[in-house]
Motif scaffolding. Structure first.
Motif, PDB file in Angstrom:
ATOM      1  N   TYR A  13     -19.121  26.754  14.947  1.00  0.00           N
ATOM      2  CA  TYR A  13     -19.732  25.592  15.732  1.00  0.00           C
ATOM      3  C   TYR A  13     -20.260  26.037  17.085  1.00  0.00           C
ATOM      4  O   TYR A  13     -20.039  26.944  17.726  1.00  0.00           O
ATOM      5  N   VAL A  22     -15.073  29.642  14.401  1.00  0.00           N
ATOM      6  CA  VAL A  22     -13.735  28.797  13.826  1.00  0.00           C
ATOM      7  C   VAL A  22     -13.216  29.671  12.757  1.00  0.00           C
ATOM      8  O   VAL A  22     -12.002  30.124  12.699  1.00  0.00           O
ATOM      9  N   PRO A  41      -1.677  26.689  12.463  1.00  0.00           N
ATOM     10  CA  PRO A  41      -1.675  25.651  13.740  1.00  0.00           C
ATOM     11  C   PRO A  41      -2.783  24.846  13.749  1.00  0.00           C
ATOM     12  O   PRO A  41      -3.966  25.163  13.384  1.00  0.00           O
ATOM     13  N   SER A  42      -2.726  23.739  14.759  1.00  0.00           N
ATOM     14  CA  SER A  42      -3.664  22.850  15.022  1.00  0.00           C
ATOM     15  C   SER A  42      -4.813  23.618  15.457  1.00  0.00           C
ATOM     16  O   SER A  42      -4.894  24.482  16.498  1.00  0.00           O
ATOM     17  N   GLY A  43      -6.022  23.298  15.010  1.00  0.00           N
ATOM     18  CA  GLY A  43      -7.295  23.849  15.447  1.00  0.00           C
ATOM     19  C   GLY A  43      -7.524  25.213  14.959  1.00  0.00           C
ATOM     20  O   GLY A  43      -8.609  25.915  15.045  1.00  0.00           O
ATOM     21  N   SER A  44      -6.805  25.684  13.799  1.00  0.00           N
ATOM     22  CA  SER A  44      -7.007  26.893  13.307  1.00  0.00           C
ATOM     23  C   SER A  44      -8.150  26.864  12.366  1.00  0.00           C
ATOM     24  O   SER A  44      -8.604  27.971  11.612  1.00  0.00           O
ATOM     25  N   GLY A  45      -8.613  25.765  11.794  1.00  0.00           N
ATOM     26  CA  GLY A  45      -9.986  25.757  10.833  1.00  0.00           C
ATOM     27  C   GLY A  45      -9.436  25.264   9.661  1.00  0.00           C
ATOM     28  O   GLY A  45     -10.393  25.322   8.833  1.00  0.00           O
ATOM     29  N   LYS A  46      -8.354  24.583   9.386  1.00  0.00           N
ATOM     30  CA  LYS A  46      -8.042  24.162   8.053  1.00  0.00           C
ATOM     31  C   LYS A  46      -8.839  22.926   7.487  1.00  0.00           C
ATOM     32  O   LYS A  46      -9.444  23.208   6.625  1.00  0.00           O
ATOM     33  N   SER A  47      -9.152  22.086   8.401  1.00  0.00           N
ATOM     34  CA  SER A  47      -9.999  20.957   7.855  1.00  0.00           C
ATOM     35  C   SER A  47     -11.482  21.543   7.700  1.00  0.00           C
ATOM     36  O   SER A  47     -12.175  21.338   6.927  1.00  0.00           O
ATOM     37  N   THR A  48     -11.832  22.613   8.645  1.00  0.00           N
ATOM     38  CA  THR A  48     -13.133  23.024   8.456  1.00  0.00           C
ATOM     39  C   THR A  48     -13.291  23.570   7.242  1.00  0.00           C
ATOM     40  O   THR A  48     -14.376  23.543   6.362  1.00  0.00           O
ATOM     41  N   GLU A 169      -4.140  16.810   4.874  1.00  0.00           N
ATOM     42  CA  GLU A 169      -3.029  16.222   5.323  1.00  0.00           C
ATOM     43  C   GLU A 169      -2.758  14.799   4.774  1.00  0.00           C
ATOM     44  O   GLU A 169      -2.791  13.757   5.445  1.00  0.00           O
ATOM     45  N   HIS A 202       0.739  20.109   7.515  1.00  0.00           N
ATOM     46  CA  HIS A 202       1.436  20.671   8.648  1.00  0.00           C
ATOM     47  C   HIS A 202       3.010  20.944   8.260  1.00  0.00           C
ATOM     48  O   HIS A 202       3.944  21.382   8.925  1.00  0.00           O
TER      49      HIS A 202
ATOM     50  N   ASP B 374     -19.019  14.661  10.741  1.00  0.00           N
ATOM     51  CA  ASP B 374     -19.059  14.241  12.080  1.00  0.00           C
ATOM     52  C   ASP B 374     -18.447  12.804  12.042  1.00  0.00           C
ATOM     53  O   ASP B 374     -17.860  12.390  12.659  1.00  0.00           O
ATOM     54  N   HIS B 377     -14.821  12.614  11.519  1.00  0.00           N
ATOM     55  CA  HIS B 377     -14.168  13.144  12.943  1.00  0.00           C
ATOM     56  C   HIS B 377     -14.196  12.009  13.870  1.00  0.00           C
ATOM     57  O   HIS B 377     -13.331  11.917  14.582  1.00  0.00           O
TER      58      HIS B 377
HETATM   59  N1  LIG Z   1     -17.894  19.170  14.620  1.00  0.00           N
HETATM   60  C1  LIG Z   1     -17.520  20.073  15.227  1.00  0.00           C
HETATM   61  N2  LIG Z   1     -18.100  20.634  16.165  1.00  0.00           N
HETATM   62  C2  LIG Z   1     -17.504  21.431  17.301  1.00  0.00           C
HETATM   63  N3  LIG Z   1     -16.204  21.981  17.060  1.00  0.00           N
HETATM   64  C3  LIG Z   1     -15.736  21.361  16.248  1.00  0.00           C
HETATM   65  C4  LIG Z   1     -15.949  20.630  15.162  1.00  0.00           C
HETATM   66  N4  LIG Z   1     -15.177  20.427  14.119  1.00  0.00           N
HETATM   67  C5  LIG Z   1     -13.962  21.125  14.681  1.00  0.00           C
HETATM   68  N5  LIG Z   1     -14.276  21.996  15.551  1.00  0.00           N
HETATM   69  C6  LIG Z   1     -13.681  22.948  16.318  1.00  0.00           C
HETATM   70  O1  LIG Z   1     -13.069  23.752  15.297  1.00  0.00           O
HETATM   71  C7  LIG Z   1     -11.667  24.036  15.456  1.00  0.00           C
HETATM   72  C8  LIG Z   1     -11.122  23.771  14.292  1.00  0.00           C
HETATM   73  O2  LIG Z   1     -10.928  22.657  13.881  1.00  0.00           O
HETATM   74  P1  LIG Z   1     -10.410  21.821  12.401  1.00  0.00           P
HETATM   75  O3  LIG Z   1     -10.451  20.439  12.531  1.00  0.00           O
HETATM   76  O4  LIG Z   1     -10.930  22.557  11.262  1.00  0.00           O
HETATM   77  O5  LIG Z   1      -8.926  22.404  12.682  1.00  0.00           O
HETATM   78  P2  LIG Z   1      -7.576  21.943  12.042  1.00  0.00           P
HETATM   79  O6  LIG Z   1      -6.896  23.218  11.633  1.00  0.00           O
HETATM   80  O7  LIG Z   1      -7.958  21.050  10.932  1.00  0.00           O
HETATM   81  O8  LIG Z   1      -6.700  21.389  13.058  1.00  0.00           O
HETATM   82  P3  LIG Z   1      -5.620  20.044  12.862  1.00  0.00           P
HETATM   83  O9  LIG Z   1      -4.432  20.720  12.281  1.00  0.00           O
HETATM   84  O10 LIG Z   1      -5.545  19.575  14.254  1.00  0.00           O
HETATM   85  O11 LIG Z   1      -6.299  19.075  12.225  1.00  0.00           O
HETATM   86  C9  LIG Z   1     -11.243  23.241  16.581  1.00  0.00           C
HETATM   87  O12 LIG Z   1     -11.156  23.997  17.662  1.00  0.00           O
HETATM   88  C10 LIG Z   1     -12.241  22.230  16.683  1.00  0.00           C
HETATM   89  O13 LIG Z   1     -12.266  21.709  18.135  1.00  0.00           O
END
Ligand SMILES: Nc1ncnc2c1ncn2[C@@H]1O[C@H](COP(=O)(O)OP(=O)(O)OP(=O)(O)O)[C@@H](O)[C@H]1O
Ligand SMILES: [Mg+2]
Lengths: 228, 379
Positions: A13, A22, A41-48, A169, A202, B374, B377
């Motif tokens: 990103y 990510v 963990p949170s922020g590890s990029g699962k949703s991404t 989730e 989670h 987005d 989000h």
């Molecule tokens: N649109 C975006 N623009 C910039 N950074 C982003 C964007 N979407 C996610 N991120 C960053 O990418 C990283 C991974 O986000 P992601 O949502 O994939 O995490 P996650 O594993 O799903 O976390 P959670 O368990 O909290 O849902 C995070 O650091 C987040 O801040």
């Protein structure tokens, strides 16, 4: 050949011109009919990663093929059309349209198909029956409990008869007992209806319902374990 | 068509109060614009229906200064002149000052000959011409005060003091909205006899050939160039326009206020529609995630705002129709030929479509540009 195949998948990103990596180099294979839990963990990029699989976002590098489509080579519009037919999406917050009743919410994705009105209605009702909400089809989201709303969302993901369900989730906002209900439905869809499911969670207990667990950490898949 | 339930649900079930208010605001804007157009049309209609063969001769200094009656015969004698009729603006009060309608003392026989657009039966016309104390009034005024042929009316004079009694001998009608059917005409002789003056406020001059109207006007004014009372002759159209410019300032003010209110209302409608699309960002994201294309999502937002705007227009038209006749009598003194022309409705429709396009366009483009990731989000 898996229904989901990722090779060296990376996603950066950009935030105020600085690169925020990510995912870097995710290799992943999901076979048709599998039920996979994606943890980390949170922020590890699962949703991404899930969004990439759904074709909602584009990878920075690497290849990703889902349900036979090479997502990297497709336009946004082509991915959108492809998504309607191949992917069912379920989110943590049920994401129903508040002004539509249950059956109309479920029917929504079918509006994008060539099906007639009667057929759409029948399919939507069938999907609601599958998640056990056949008797609540006229209820509006605010007249349903959280678990019931999530079941409507599952019916909506299901109604186009996609090969893959992607759930981010899905029990994150629900209590234990309700979570179990939802997981039961997902397991049933996997078992009886042969849907391939990738579920971000989670919750270790939820993950145990899956046939395989992947652990994402620092942008990579670091651990895989299968149920015995 | 299959999206109709979704669009209707968004309008009917989401924030019903806000949508109703938006519809009402659009309706009021449409009503306002229709009325302004109606008033504007009334102001300009007098000059539009004027006859190019008719000239008005009056005192060069001002309308309030009279001309000698003898000028009439001199003008009549000019080549190309067909008829000349002298007249005075009487004004006066009928019962109450607000019961306004235009009242003129005219040399009736010749005047009526020049104004075939004021129609009356031959019998009533004869009765009016025969009776020196008679008057003819327009149908609108007759209806407004419940007057009929044979009734007596009394005016309280202001320019010409005293109480003035008349018998209504004729009621004239018009066959075009733009013609004024609110006026009252009575015999100039009745006026001049009582005030013992041969003064005339204006002469209506009918020429044989409208092409020559300009030349004849110049000839008339040249004729009295060296007399004590000099004249100013212009076409009836120019005269109406100069009369209209007297009202023009009021009209301009009215238009400016109207335009400002109209703009404010449009902004309100646009703002609320944009807000309601904005609040729905995540829902629109869900639709995109479900496979709705950018174009479809944008189009749905646009159709929704157009639907609201058109509902507003429909209500606005209903209000305009409902209020028109009431307003016609309320505005009788101010804009006697007031009526909302058909093109005002066409204009209202276009404006509503415009409001819908502007208020829906921005959020529609925004919704279409939305990246589903987005939008999700934003949850
Ligand atoms: N649109 C975006 N623009 C910039 N950074 C982003 C964007 N979407 C996610 N991120 C960053 O990418 C990283 C991974 O986000 P992601 O949502 O994939 O995490 P996650 O594993 O799903 O976390 P959670 O368990 O909290 O849902 C995070 O650091 C987040 O801040
Ligand atoms: Mg997440």
């Amino acid at each position: 050949m898996g229904i989901v195949e990722a090779r060296g998948l990376s996603k950066d990103y950009y935030r105020a011109k600085t690169r925020v990596p990510v995912l870097h180099g995710v290799d992943l294979n999901v076979s048709e009919g599998e039920f996979v839990a994606l943890m980390g963990p949170s922020g590890s990029g699962k949703s991404t990663l899930l969004n990439l699989m759904a074709g909602l976002d584009e990878a920075t590098s690497g290849t990703l093929s889902v349900a036979g489509a090479d997502l990297g080579s497709m336009s946004e519009r082509a991915r959108t059309k492809w998504r309607t037919r191949n992917i069912g999406l379920i989110f943590q917050l049920y994401n129903l349209i508040p002004v539509l009743n249950a059956v109309r919410n479920v029917e929504l994705p079918l509006l994008l198909t060539g099906l007639g009105r009667k057929e759409r209605r029948q399919r939507a009702e069938l999907a609601l029956d599958i998640v056990g909400l056949g008797d609540r089809k006229d209820h509006y989201p605010n007249e349903l409990s959280g678990g019931q709303e999530q079941r409507v969302a599952i019916a909506r993901a299901l109604v186009t008869d996609p090969r893959i369900l992607l759930a981010d989730e899905p029990t994150g906002d629900l209590d234990r007992a309700t979570s179990e209900e939802i997981l039961g439905i997902l397991a049933l869809l996997n078992d009886k209806h042969g849907k391939t499911i990738v579920m971000v969670t989670h919750d270790a207990a939820a993950a145990r319902r899956a046939g395989r667990r992947l652990m994402l950490e620092s942008g990579r898949v670091v651990l895989q374990e299968s149920s015995a | 068509m299959k999206y109709l339930p979704l669009i209707l649900a968004n309008i009917v079930r989401r924030n019903r109060l806000r949508n109703s208010l938006t519809i009402l605001v659009v309706a009021l804007a449409i009503l306002l614009i229709s009325l302004l157009i109606g008033i504007q049309a009334a102001f300009t209609s007098a000059s539009e229906v004027s006859d190019a063969a008719r000239l008005v001769t009056r005192n060069k200094v001002s309308l309030v200064f009279p001309l000698p009656l003898s000028y009439g015969a001199k003008i009549s004698a000019l080549p190309g002149v067909q008829t000349v009729a002298g007249g005075n603006w009487f004004q006066g009060v009928y019962m109450r000052p607000e019961n306004f309608f235009a009242r003129f003392a005219v040399q009736a026989e010749r005047f009526l000959a020049m104004y075939p657009e004021y129609r009356m039966s031959a019998a009533e016309r004869d009765a009016f011409l025969r009776d020196r104390g008679a008057c003819a009034i327009g149908k609108s005024t007759a209806d407004r005060f419940g007057l009929k042929v044979g009734d007596q009316i009394q005016l309280k004079g202001d320019i010409y003091p005293g109480l003035w009694d008349f018998t209504i001998r004729a009621i004239y009608t018009v066959d075009q909205d733009a013609y004024d059917d609110t006026q009252m005409f009575f015999h100039w002789e009745y006026l001049s006899e009582r005030i013992a003056q041969d003064a005339v406020g204006f002469f209506m001059v009918q020429v044989r050939d409208p092409e020559q109207a300009g030349d004849i006007a110049k000839t008339i004014d040249a004729l009295f160039e060296n007399a004590t009372a000099q004249t100013r002759t212009e076409t009836e159209k120019a005269f109406s326009l100069s009369f209209a410019t007297m009202m023009g300032n009021v009209q301009l003010l009215l238009m400016v206020i109207g335009a400002a209110v109209f703009l404010a209302m449009s902004m309100v409608a646009i703002n609320t529609t944009m807000m309601s699309a904005q609040e729905r960002t995540s829902e629109l994201g869900i639709q995109r995630a479900l496979g709705f294309t950018a174009g479809t999502v944008g189009a749905l937002v646009l159709v929704e705002s157009e639907t609201i705007a058109l509902l507003g227009a429909a209500l606005g038209f209903a209000m305009t129709l409902g209020l028109e006749s009431g307003l016609k009598s309320a505005l009788a003194s101010f804009a006697p030929t007031f009526h909302v022309p058909l093109w005002a409705y066409a204009m209202g429709l276009l404006i509503a479509i415009g409001i819908g396009a502007v208020s829906g366009g921005v959020p529609a483009v925004r919704a279409a540009r939305l990246r589903p990731v987005d939008a999700l989000h934003a949850l």
